[in-house]
Structures are given as C-alpha cells and as structure tokens.
Design an enzyme around this catalytic site. Structure first.
Site, mmCIF file in Angstrom:
data_model
loop_
_atom_site.group_PDB
_atom_site.id
_atom_site.type_symbol
_atom_site.label_atom_id
_atom_site.label_comp_id
_atom_site.label_asym_id
_atom_site.label_seq_id
_atom_site.Cartn_x
_atom_site.Cartn_y
_atom_site.Cartn_z
ATOM 1 N N THR A 115 39.958 56.825 50.327
ATOM 2 C CA THR A 115 39.973 55.611 51.152
ATOM 3 C C THR A 115 39.077 54.559 50.516
ATOM 4 O OG1 THR A 115 40.396 56.880 53.135
ATOM 5 C CG2 THR A 115 39.392 54.709 53.445
ATOM 6 N N ASN A 164 21.774 50.359 27.577
ATOM 7 C CA ASN A 164 20.888 50.288 28.743
ATOM 8 C C ASN A 164 19.415 50.460 28.389
ATOM 9 O OD1 ASN A 164 22.320 52.935 28.336
ATOM 10 N ND2 ASN A 164 20.585 53.623 29.547
ATOM 11 N N THR A 214 29.529 55.718 36.593
ATOM 12 C CA THR A 214 29.701 57.126 36.221
ATOM 13 C C THR A 214 31.145 57.556 36.453
ATOM 14 O OG1 THR A 214 27.405 57.553 36.778
ATOM 15 C CG2 THR A 214 28.861 59.472 36.661
ATOM 16 N N GLN A 265 26.165 47.588 31.659
ATOM 17 C CA GLN A 265 25.001 46.708 31.476
ATOM 18 C C GLN A 265 25.415 45.313 31.013
ATOM 19 O OE1 GLN A 265 21.856 47.303 32.299
ATOM 20 N NE2 GLN A 265 22.026 49.478 32.756
ATOM 21 N N GLY A 302 28.728 47.763 40.405
ATOM 22 C CA GLY A 302 28.210 46.666 41.226
ATOM 23 C C GLY A 302 26.708 46.517 41.269
ATOM 24 N N CYS A 320 14.667 61.912 32.452
ATOM 25 C CA CYS A 320 14.099 63.256 32.321
ATOM 26 C C CYS A 320 15.247 64.261 32.362
ATOM 27 C CB CYS A 320 13.222 63.589 33.521
ATOM 28 S SG CYS A 320 11.684 62.715 33.554
HETATM 29 N N1 PLP Z 1 26.549 53.308 31.979
HETATM 30 C C1 PLP Z 1 25.427 52.628 31.734
HETATM 31 C C2 PLP Z 1 25.270 51.925 30.425
HETATM 32 C C3 PLP Z 1 24.409 52.557 32.691
HETATM 33 O O1 PLP Z 1 23.298 51.876 32.434
HETATM 34 C C4 PLP Z 1 24.604 53.239 33.927
HETATM 35 C C5 PLP Z 1 23.533 53.251 34.956
HETATM 36 O O2 PLP Z 1 22.368 53.261 34.648
HETATM 37 C C6 PLP Z 1 25.799 53.929 34.145
HETATM 38 C C7 PLP Z 1 26.751 53.941 33.149
HETATM 39 C C8 PLP Z 1 26.062 54.642 35.420
HETATM 40 O O3 PLP Z 1 26.470 53.730 36.411
HETATM 41 P P1 PLP Z 1 26.396 54.103 37.960
HETATM 42 O O4 PLP Z 1 24.954 54.110 38.325
HETATM 43 O O5 PLP Z 1 27.147 53.010 38.648
HETATM 44 O O6 PLP Z 1 27.055 55.416 38.132
#
Ligand code: PLP
Length: 400
Positions: free
Chosen positions: A244, A158, A72, A186, A207, A337
C-alpha cells in the site's frame, strides 16, 4: 531546547516546514490509492500528482517513478531485480560491476547475490579522491561485458562527497549494452540531477536526505529496463514493488524534491562558502588535519557543497565523535560500525589510505539549517577534542 550544532546532514536532515504541513494535511485524510471509491481515487490523484512533480524536477517521465521506502530498498530492487532478470534470460550473465566506495545499501545486496546466487563481482576502482573513471569501466567491460548483468556506481559519495562522472559511466555501459544503476541518494536535491540526461537506466533516491520524510524514496527506472520483483503482493508500482502506498509520505517526498531542486543553486553557493570556511579554519588549527576527497575551494562540481571530510592523525574518529558530541557538536566518522566495532572506512581504504590513516576520520556535513556560527562553533571545539582523543589513542596503544 537543545543548543547542539547539527553537522550530520548527510545522515539525515531536517524535514522542511512545507513538507510537514503537506504531510499533516494528507495524514488527516483517509484513502488507499488502490481503492476504487471516491476516497481512494482522491488518494490516487495525490500519488499521481506527486509522481508527476518528482518526474518533472528530476528530468524523468512519471511512468519511470517507482515509489519505495528509501535508498536501501531502491538499491536492492535495482541490483537484485536486474540481476534476477538477467540470469533468468541468460544463466551466464551473472556479472556485477560495482564501485568500491558504494554504500552498504549497494554492497550488501551484491554480497548476498555472490553468496547465494553465484554472482561474480568486477570492482570498479576509484582514484585517490574517490572518483571512478569511465576508462576503467571500459576496460572492465571490454574483458567481461558479455557476462555483466548490471553496472552500479554511486552519483555522490556519502563519506567524502566525491561526485562521479555519471553521464560518462552510463554512456560506456550503454555501448556494451549493460544496464546502469546509480545510487543518487546523496546527489538528488544537492547537485543537478537529470535522469534522462544522465543516461542512467536506474536511479535511487531517498526523501530524508533533502528535507523529505524518512522511510520514503523512489527508484527511477526506464520503461525498457527489466527487473524481477523482490516483494509480491498487490503489484502497486509497475508490478515491481508491492505494498500500500504511503500517500502522505509520497506527497511529502514530492514537496521536498521540488523545494530542494528550486533552491539548489542558491543553497549550493551558500554551502560552499560555509564548507570552505570550515575547511580553511580546521586546517589552520595546526593539528595536522587534512581533507580527503576532491577539494578545491569554491568548487561544487567535483565535491558536494555540504561535505567536509577531515583526517586527524593519531586519533580514533569514534573518540573524536563522542568528544565533539559532549561539546555539543554532532557529526560523524562517515563509516558505519560493524556490530558495534568501529572499522576503518572501506571508502578511505578504497581510495588508497592505510588502515592507520583511515582511523581519524571525521565527517561534518552541512545543510539547509547550517549557519556560520555552527561552523565556527565546530572549529572552536576541535582543539580540545583532538587533544583528548590523541591522549586516549596513545594510552590505548601503550596499554595494548
Ligand atoms: N545510499 C547512500 C549513498 C546513502 O548515503 C544512504 C543513506 O545513508 C543510503 C543509500 C540508504 O538510504 P536510506 O536511508 O533511505 O535507506
């Protein structure tokens, strides 16, 4: 001791034992990687060795690795950072080309930029399998290229596991001089990812999708890509990301990337066999189930090896999810949701399914710990769950 069958590896997957060991060892050691004394320098060494390890596994150079808190944050830095820089240099360059099936971690920053910063979106459509084409990117850029700040298109979806032609897309973006970002959350650890070879300027990874810790990830960013920072502080990561560094998390991330990439080919073969067994048996149940996304038995080039996405007619995906959970099978509908209200997946709608067709979606994602027994248990639980979900669906419709 739970006997549940976990089939939601795309949501998050088990942390690898060697990652837990490496992190536990690191957490016992004091040291801020920005401190100048011995403990700080030792922490810095771990960070830099991890950076090199990640770069090596993903075809990047160490200076291209920016540590973040996950997918994210990486997507936010890439999208808002590139947009901010573009607009600062040329107020007219406020266009964003965005795949219609992106994760909310990309769609929501885009929406924020539209609402607050007058960004203009050009949607990059996908086909019925969820795959965007280089040709449609080209037509968009031919019309709007001059005003586009960034193209963002995910490497692997995803929900339905569709794998995009990233190298083709990035090469079109490059022709038009537009930076290209790919959300590879993914993809990394699941399909071969070579940052340099992909032609992408920016790539997000996380990760916890390949056996690393939750809350740690990276943005790979070419040195010539310009981004404005979203957070301000110590400027630890190339002045683009402050805060940090999580030394133990970073060490765990590096251990997980290396292990996942090393095992990738063998694990892919194993998962494809399990995936195909699950699909074949689910379709054979005579419940009207179908598969969404690109699907050819044995293939892991157009679809992630661990992704099964089923549509079950006359059912609500959420009812199915709860009924399967009660039967010890943990899976997902694939779509989030919104404020607790199940919504038809934007991915399935973008692929051309109707609201009605998109309702009975069920995503089962397989991973490192998945066995044949898990797959068979999931298939065995389906008929009763589908029957009850259908009854609930009909009762709901009759009382509406
Ligand atoms: N992008 C995709 C395609 C994802 O599947 C996800 C998590 O489900 C994310 C971004 C978000 O990643 P994170 O959970 O590390 O914030």
């Amino acid at each position: 001791m739970t006997t549940n069958v976990y089939l939601d590896h795309a949501a998050t997957t088990q942390v690898r034992p060697e990652v837990i060991a490496a992190m536990a060892e690191q957490m016992a050691v004091v040291g801020n990687a920005s401190s100048l004394h011995s403990a700080g320098r030792a922490a810095r060494r771990v960070v830099e060795e991890s950076r090199e390890q990640i770069a090596e596994a993903l075809g990047a150079s160490p200076s291209e690795v920016i540590f973040t808190s996950g997918g994210t944050e990486s997507n936010n830095i890439a999208i808002k950072g590139a947009f901010g820089r573009s607009v600062a240099e040329d107020a007219g360059r406020r266009g964003l080309v965005v795949g219609t099936t992106e994760h909310h971690a990309s769609l929501d920053p885009v929406e924020f930029l539209v609402e607050r910063h007058d960004a203009r979106v050009h949607w990059l459509e996908v086909d019925h399998d969820g795959v965007p084409s280089a040709q449609s990117l080209r037509s968009t850029l031919e019309q709007a290229g001059e005003s586009v700040a960034l193209v963002t298109a995910m490497w692997a979806n995803n929900e339905v596991g569709a794998i995009a032609p990233v190298a083709e897309l990035s090469s079109v973006a490059r022709e038009f001089g537009v930076p290209f970002h790919t959300d590879a959350v993914q993809a990394v650890g699941h399909v071969p990812v070579d940052f340099a070879g992909s032609g992408a300027d920016l790539l997000s990874l996380s990760g916890h999708k390949f056996g690393g810790p939750q809350g740690v990830g990276a943005l790979l960013a070419r040195r010539d890509v310009k981004l404005v920072p979203l957070t301000h502080g110590g400027g630890q990561e190339r002045q683009i990301r402050s805060g940090t560094l999580d030394v133990a998390g970073i060490r765990g991330l590096a251990a997980a990337v290396s292990a996942a990439v090393e095992e990738l080919a063998a694990e892919n073969d194993r998962l494809v066999r399990l995936r195909d067994r699950l699909v074949e048996r689910a379709l054979g149940l005579d419940l009207g189930i179908s598969v969404s996304g690109p699907y050819t038995p044995g293939d892991s080039e157009s679809r992630l090896a661990g992704n099964v996405h089923l549509r079950v007619p006359d059912c609500d995906g959420d009812s199915l999810l709860y009924l399967l959970d009660a039967a010890g099978i943990e899976c997902s509908t694939g779509s989030a949701c919104q404020a607790g209200v199940p919504q038809p997946s934007h991915v399935l709608l973008a692929m051309g399914y109707t609201q009605h067709e998109a309702r009975g979606a069920l995503r089962m994602t397989l991973g490192r710990t998945t066995t044949e027994e898990d797959v068979d248990a999931a298939v065995a639980a389906l008929p009763a769950a589908v029957e009850r979900a259908r009854r609930a669906h009909h009762a709901g419709r009759n009382s509406a």
